[in-house]
Design an enzyme around this catalytic site. Structure first.
Site, PDB file in Angstrom:
ATOM      1  N   LYS A 199     -10.437 -23.564 -18.668  1.00  0.00           N
ATOM      2  CA  LYS A 199      -9.090 -23.888 -19.124  1.00  0.00           C
ATOM      3  C   LYS A 199      -8.106 -23.333 -18.090  1.00  0.00           C
ATOM      4  O   LYS A 199      -7.982 -22.123 -17.905  1.00  0.00           O
ATOM      5  CB  LYS A 199      -8.820 -23.258 -20.486  1.00  0.00           C
ATOM      6  CG  LYS A 199      -7.407 -23.468 -21.006  1.00  0.00           C
ATOM      7  CD  LYS A 199      -7.131 -24.926 -21.299  1.00  0.00           C
ATOM      8  CE  LYS A 199      -7.802 -25.388 -22.570  1.00  0.00           C
ATOM      9  NZ  LYS A 199      -7.487 -26.795 -22.910  1.00  0.00           N
ATOM     10  N   HIS A 326     -13.774 -33.507 -27.164  1.00  0.00           N
ATOM     11  CA  HIS A 326     -12.825 -32.408 -27.035  1.00  0.00           C
ATOM     12  C   HIS A 326     -13.050 -31.405 -28.165  1.00  0.00           C
ATOM     13  O   HIS A 326     -13.635 -31.738 -29.192  1.00  0.00           O
ATOM     14  CB  HIS A 326     -11.407 -32.986 -27.107  1.00  0.00           C
ATOM     15  CG  HIS A 326     -10.338 -31.999 -27.384  1.00  0.00           C
ATOM     16  ND1 HIS A 326      -9.805 -31.810 -28.648  1.00  0.00           N
ATOM     17  CD2 HIS A 326      -9.685 -31.142 -26.569  1.00  0.00           C
ATOM     18  CE1 HIS A 326      -8.858 -30.889 -28.585  1.00  0.00           C
ATOM     19  NE2 HIS A 326      -8.762 -30.470 -27.345  1.00  0.00           N
TER      20      HIS A 326
END
Length: 430
Positions: A199, A326
Site C-alpha cells: 500500500k 480487492h
C-alpha cells in the site's frame, strides 16, 4: 422445509486495527463492521458482513424489516423493484459519500449495494445450510479447491499514538525498505504468501520505488504490486512505471479517474489494476473501451454480492480484462464469502487481496487459515463458518460503549492524534 425469514439481526461491532498508513492517513485503533444474521422458520441462520459505518447501519435497518416474512431463497427481490425505494433512503443519508478516498467516489447507489451484499451473502449461507450444500455450489460449483491470496503489506507505525486506547500487535514498525521487507518475511513465515502488494501513496514515490526494489531483491521472481490509491499525477505514475517495469505484476490505481488511467495505460506496458475507477457496472464501458485498466479488483461488498461478482468476472473475460479481488478491513465471514465466489470464477488471473491477517479479532468460533498463501474452499453447508456469540457480544459492547468517535472510519482523524495539523492531502499528492 420452511425457508421463511423470521428474524434479521444486525450487530454493529468495533474490531481492533493496527496503525496501518495510507494516502489518507492511518487506520483507527478500531474499525466498524456490521454482522448480519438471517434466521428462517426452521431455525437456520445465515451470516453476512459489511462495512459498519453509521450510514450503512441506517440503510440496513429498513432492509432487515422488509426481508422478514419473505422466503430466504428470494434473493432477487433484494435488488428488484420491491425494494427500489431504498435508493431514495440512501440519497437521504448522503448524495455523495466520502468513503475515506480509498474506494473511489461513493454514490448513494454504491452505498446501497454495499448493504445489500451482506444480506445476499447471509441468504446464500442460510440456503446452503438448509439444502446441505456449500455456497459455491449455489453459484454453479467450484473450479478450484483453494484460493490464493497475496500478502498485503503496509507502511506501519510500531503502535498507535501514546494516549490512544488500542490493542497491541506484534508486527512492529515498517517505515522504510528494510521494514517493508521484514514485514514481508513475517507474512511468508506465518502464512506462506508468495505474492506481495504494498500500500503506497504514503511517502514520496522514490522511497516507495526503493521499497519495491528491496522486495524484488529479497523475493526474486515473486509477483509484486504497488497501490498508491491515486496519489500520483499522470507523469509521476509514468515515472514509477518506468522505474519498476521489470518487477511489477501490475500497478494499481496510480492516478485518479478513468481519463488519467487511460493516459497512463497508453504510455506504459505495465498492466494497470483498479478498485477505484471501476466499481460499478456503469463505469465499465468507458474504462474498457479506453483500455484504461487491464485488471479489475472486485469487492463483493460494493459490487452488490457474490452473484454480481460472477457477472463482473464474465464481463471482464469478454473484454480480455483480468480479474482479482480487492479487500478492505474485514473478518472471517467476508473472507469465507470471498473464497467461495473466487472458487467459482474460471479466469481468476491474480492472487486476491486480504486484510484478514492484520485482524487479531474475529466473530467466528474458528479463524480461517492460510496454508502456503491459500485458503481451502469449504465443502461444508453454507459458508462453512460458525458465529461465536460471546465474541460477537464483546465486540458489540465495544461499539455500544464508544462515544461515537470510532463508529465511522476516518483515517485523517486518526492521523491527527499524532500530527494535529494533518489534513487529508489534495490528490494528486505527487
Amino acid at each position: 422445509m420452511n425457508l421463511t425469514v423470521t428474524d434479521v439481526r444486525l450487530t454493529p461491532i468495533l474490531v481492533a486495527d493496527p496503525p496501518l498508513l495510507n494516502a489518507q492517513g492511518v487506520h483507527q485503533p478500531y474499525t466498524p463492521r456490521l454482522i448480519v444474521e438471517v434466521e428462517t422458520a426452521d431455525g437456520v441462520t445465515g451470516l453476512g458482513e459489511t462495512y459498519g459505518d453509521t450510514k450503512y447501519l441506517e440503510l440496513a435497518r429498513p432492509l432487515a424489516e422488509r426481508l422478514t416474512g419473505r422466503p430466504v431463497t428470494d434473493v432477487n427481490i433484494l435488488f428488484g423493484a420491491g425494494l427500489a425505494d431504498l435508493a431514495v433512503d440512501a440519497n437521504q443519508v448522503a448524495a455523495e459519500v466520502d468513503a475515506g478516498g480509498l474506494r473511489g467516489a461513493q454514490t448513494a447507489d454504491k452505498l446501497r449495494l454495499s448493504v445489500l451484499s451482506a444480506f445476499e451473502v447471509a441468504c446464500l449461507d442460510a440456503q446452503g445450510k438448509a439444502f446441505g450444500v456449500p455456497v459455491h455450489a449455489l453459484l454453479g460449483g467450484k473450479v478450484r479447491d483453494s484460493v490464493e491470496y497475496s500478502a498485503y503489506l503496509f507502511y506501519k507505525w510500531a503502535a498507535h499514538p501514546a494516549g490512544v486506547t488500542a490493542e497491541p500487535d506484534d508486527w512492529g514498525a515498517a517505515l522504510d525498505p528494510a521494514g517493508v521487507v521484514a514485514q514481508a518475511r513475517a507474512f511468508t513465515e506465518r502464512y506462506g504468501f508468495r505474492s506481495f502488494k504494498l500500500k503506497g501513496g504514503v511517502f514520496p514515490p522514490d522511497e516507495e520505488i526503493a521499497a519495491v526494489r528491496a522486495l524484488a531483491e529479497a523475493f526474486p521472481g515473486h509477483p509484486l504490486r504497488l497501490d498508491p490509491n491515486g496519489a500520483w499525477s499522470v507523469e509521476t505514475s509514468l515515472k514509477v512505471a518506468k522505474e519498476l517495469g521489470d518487477v511489477l505484476e501490475y500497478l494499481e490505481d496510480p492516478t485518479l479517474g478513468t481519463p488519467a488511467m487511460a493516459e497512463v495505460s497508453a504510455r506504459t506496458d505495465i498492466p494497470l489494476a483498479t478498485n477505484m475507477c471501476v466499481t460499478t457496472f456503469g463505469e465499465i464501458r468507458e474504462a474498457f473501451t479506453r483500455d484504461a485498466v487491464q485488471v479489475v479488483l472486485s469487492d463483493h461488498h460494493y459490487w452488490g454480492g457474490l452473484r454480481a461478482t460472477r457477472h463482473l468476472a464474465a464481463l471482464c473475460d469478454a473484454f480480455g480484462v483480468g480479474v482479482s479481488m480487492h479487500s478492505n478491513t474485514h473478518l472471517g465471514i467476508s473472507l469465507a464469502a470471498m473464497t467461495h465466489v473466487a472458487a467459482t470464477v474460471p479466469h481468476l488471473h491474480h492472487a486476491c487481496d486480504s486484510h484478514y491477517p492484520w485482524q487479531s479479532e474475529d466473530v467466528l468460533t474458528e479463524r480461517l487459515a492460510f496454508t502456503d498463501g491459500r485458503v481451502t474452499v469449504s465443502d461444508a453447508p453454507g459458508l462453512g463458518v460458525a458465529l461465536d456469540p460471546e465474541k460477537l457480544d464483546r465486540l458489540h459492547r465495544r461499539w455500544a460503549e464508544d462515544d461515537g468517535a470510532l463508529r465511522d472510519r476516518d483515517d485523517a482523524a486518526a492521523m491527527r492524534a499524532a500530527e494535529p495539523e494533518w489534513r487529508t492531502p489534495v490528490m494528486p499528492r505527487w
